[in-house]
Design an enzyme around this catalytic site. Structure first.
Site, PDB file in Angstrom:
ATOM      1  N   GLY A  14       0.817  -1.211   0.000  1.00 39.46           N
ATOM      2  CA  GLY A  14       0.000   0.000   0.000  1.00 39.46           C
ATOM      3  C   GLY A  14       0.847   1.255   0.000  1.00 39.46           C
ATOM      4  O   GLY A  14       2.029   1.221  -0.331  1.00 39.46           O
ATOM      5  N   LEU A  27       0.533   3.753  -2.098  1.00 38.63           N
ATOM      6  CA  LEU A  27       0.969   3.657  -3.488  1.00 38.63           C
ATOM      7  C   LEU A  27       1.485   4.994  -4.022  1.00 38.63           C
ATOM      8  O   LEU A  27       0.921   6.046  -3.733  1.00 38.63           O
ATOM      9  CB  LEU A  27      -0.197   3.172  -4.351  1.00 38.63           C
ATOM     10  CG  LEU A  27      -0.808   1.842  -3.905  1.00 38.63           C
ATOM     11  CD1 LEU A  27      -1.934   1.437  -4.851  1.00 38.63           C
ATOM     12  CD2 LEU A  27       0.238   0.747  -3.805  1.00 38.63           C
ATOM     13  N   HIS A  28       2.561   4.911  -4.796  1.00 36.16           N
ATOM     14  CA  HIS A  28       3.114   6.077  -5.480  1.00 36.16           C
ATOM     15  C   HIS A  28       3.315   5.715  -6.944  1.00 36.16           C
ATOM     16  O   HIS A  28       2.989   4.584  -7.367  1.00 36.16           O
ATOM     17  CB  HIS A  28       4.411   6.541  -4.805  1.00 36.16           C
ATOM     18  CG  HIS A  28       5.395   5.441  -4.589  1.00 36.16           C
ATOM     19  ND1 HIS A  28       6.001   4.769  -5.630  1.00 36.16           N
ATOM     20  CD2 HIS A  28       5.880   4.873  -3.450  1.00 36.16           C
ATOM     21  CE1 HIS A  28       6.819   3.859  -5.153  1.00 36.16           C
ATOM     22  NE2 HIS A  28       6.757   3.882  -3.828  1.00 36.16           N
ATOM     23  N   HIS A  32       4.683   2.258  -7.867  1.00 43.05           N
ATOM     24  CA  HIS A  32       3.726   1.135  -7.854  1.00 43.05           C
ATOM     25  C   HIS A  32       2.824   1.191  -9.083  1.00 43.05           C
ATOM     26  O   HIS A  32       2.517   0.170  -9.688  1.00 43.05           O
ATOM     27  CB  HIS A  32       2.815   1.219  -6.617  1.00 43.05           C
ATOM     28  CG  HIS A  32       3.507   1.071  -5.308  1.00 43.05           C
ATOM     29  ND1 HIS A  32       3.669   2.123  -4.434  1.00 43.05           N
ATOM     30  CD2 HIS A  32       4.073   0.000  -4.709  1.00 43.05           C
ATOM     31  CE1 HIS A  32       4.291   1.695  -3.348  1.00 43.05           C
ATOM     32  NE2 HIS A  32       4.561   0.413  -3.490  1.00 43.05           N
ATOM     33  N   GLN A  42      12.425  -2.987  -9.483  1.00 46.98           N
ATOM     34  CA  GLN A  42      13.871  -3.240  -9.395  1.00 46.98           C
ATOM     35  C   GLN A  42      14.539  -2.460  -8.277  1.00 46.98           C
ATOM     36  O   GLN A  42      15.708  -2.655  -8.012  1.00 46.98           O
ATOM     37  CB  GLN A  42      14.567  -2.852 -10.700  1.00 46.98           C
ATOM     38  CG  GLN A  42      14.185  -3.715 -11.860  1.00 46.98           C
ATOM     39  CD  GLN A  42      15.290  -3.761 -12.902  1.00 46.98           C
ATOM     40  OE1 GLN A  42      16.449  -3.970 -12.578  1.00 46.98           O
ATOM     41  NE2 GLN A  42      14.921  -3.559 -14.154  1.00 46.98           N
ATOM     42  N   SER A  69       9.863   5.799  -3.038  1.00 51.06           N
ATOM     43  CA  SER A  69       9.709   4.812  -1.973  1.00 51.06           C
ATOM     44  C   SER A  69       8.725   5.373  -0.953  1.00 51.06           C
ATOM     45  O   SER A  69       8.723   6.584  -0.698  1.00 51.06           O
ATOM     46  CB  SER A  69      11.063   4.582  -1.285  1.00 51.06           C
ATOM     47  OG  SER A  69      10.870   3.948  -0.041  1.00 51.06           O
ATOM     48  N   SER A  70       7.934   4.478  -0.381  1.00 53.55           N
ATOM     49  CA  SER A  70       6.989   4.941   0.649  1.00 53.55           C
ATOM     50  C   SER A  70       7.735   5.537   1.830  1.00 53.55           C
ATOM     51  O   SER A  70       7.223   6.403   2.535  1.00 53.55           O
ATOM     52  CB  SER A  70       6.138   3.767   1.133  1.00 53.55           C
ATOM     53  OG  SER A  70       5.414   3.258   0.042  1.00 53.55           O
TER      54      SER A  70
END
Ligand code: PAF
Length: 284
Positions: free
Chosen positions: A31, A33-34, A37, A150, A187-188
């Site tokens: 979750g 999400l950015h 994702h 990746q 990145s979250s």
């Protein structure tokens, strides 16, 4: 878009689609999400008739003292983004759905030779938690294709190895790293950064690019690793966990750059660890 919590209902839905001759693409996430994702979802959409995204913050992959409790949970915003991408189903189980015997139960062991380096050396048990949940998700969703980013390159390699060695009938697709305009890999965990730390953060990618040039100019990996570490400290990072040239398959350190070597790096700004990587000779 179906939002499904029960593993059995998720499996039933996917089997209906398969009976209708459709193939299934899958993107596992935690979750928050950015755009990174969302690019994985688009990759899945391009390769499958139906797309399933899972949202599950997996307690098994967090060590004691890590950020499981404060990991950002933004379910409503995530659902809105997935709806806009025409995702067919979101699998959103609770911990009790995934781990009825929590904290006991059967576990999958990550490939020890691949897991012993880098993240695995610093986060004991982390990759066993990742491959256990991914293998459970694969058994529930039964995807034809699954897409992984990746950015977490060691995770990706461990999942590729698991699928190959445990004969799982799923094709793993690698999704390219998506970066902010200044180069910071999405990145979250970037949202933990203070404004001052955020200003320093793009230096991780800048230093990877700098190191790549030095390697291509013929410098040896250990000298480049040391210089890159010092560069990151000079630019304002608090510490560097590793900055290493490795073989893209085995993840073992290598001395000289070759076509398929990849630089892996992890560095800290305060309590936040940032990870990034860069293929030296172009990604295979
Ligand atoms: O990369 C992640 O978000 C997680 O490690 C994954 C693959 C969804 C497993 O929990």
């Amino acid at each position: 878009m179906n939002i499904i919590a029960a593993p059995e209902l998720m499996r039933q839905q996917v089997r209906q689609w398969r009976q209708a001759g459709q193939c299934i693409g899958f993107v596992p996430t935690m979750g928050n999400l950015h755009a990174g994702h969302l690019s994985l979802v688009e990759r899945a959409r391009a390769q499958a008739d139906r797309v399933v995204v899972s949202i599950f913050v997996n307690p098994l992959q967090f060590g004691p003292g890590e950020d499981y409790e404060r990991y950002p949970r933004t379910f409503s915003a995530d659902i809105a983004q997935l709806q806009a991408l025409d995702v067919d189903a979101v699998f959103h189980p609770q911990v009790a759905d995934m781990y009825p015997q929590w904290p006991q139960g059967t576990r999958v062991q990550a490939h020890p030779d691949l897991a012993k380096y880098w993240e695995g050396a610093r986060r004991p048990g982390h990759f066993d938690g990742v491959v256990t949940v991914v293998s459970k998700l694969f058994h529930i969703v039964e995807p034809d294709v699954a897409v992984f980013g990746q950015k977490d390159f060691q995770q990706l390699r461990l999942i590729e190895a698991m699928v190959e060695e445990l004969n799982m009938p799923v094709r793993i697709v690698r999704g390219a790293i998506v970066r902010e305009a200044d180069g910071l890999a999405m990145s979250s965990r970037n949202q933990y950064l203070t404004p001052d730390q955020r200003a320093v953060a793009p230096q991780l990618y800048a230093t990877l690019q700098w190191a790549r040039q030095a390697l291509l100019a013929g410098q040896r990996a250990d000298a480049v690793g040391k210089a890159a570490t010092q560069r990151l400290l000079d630019k304002g990072f608090d510490s560097v966990d590793y900055f290493a040239l490795t073989d893209h398959k085995t993840l073992q350190p290598v001395d000289k750059a070759h076509d398929q070597s990849i630089l892996l790096a992890a560095a800290r700004l305060g309590d936040t660890r940032l990870l990034d990587n860069l293929f030296v000779g172009g990604s295979p």
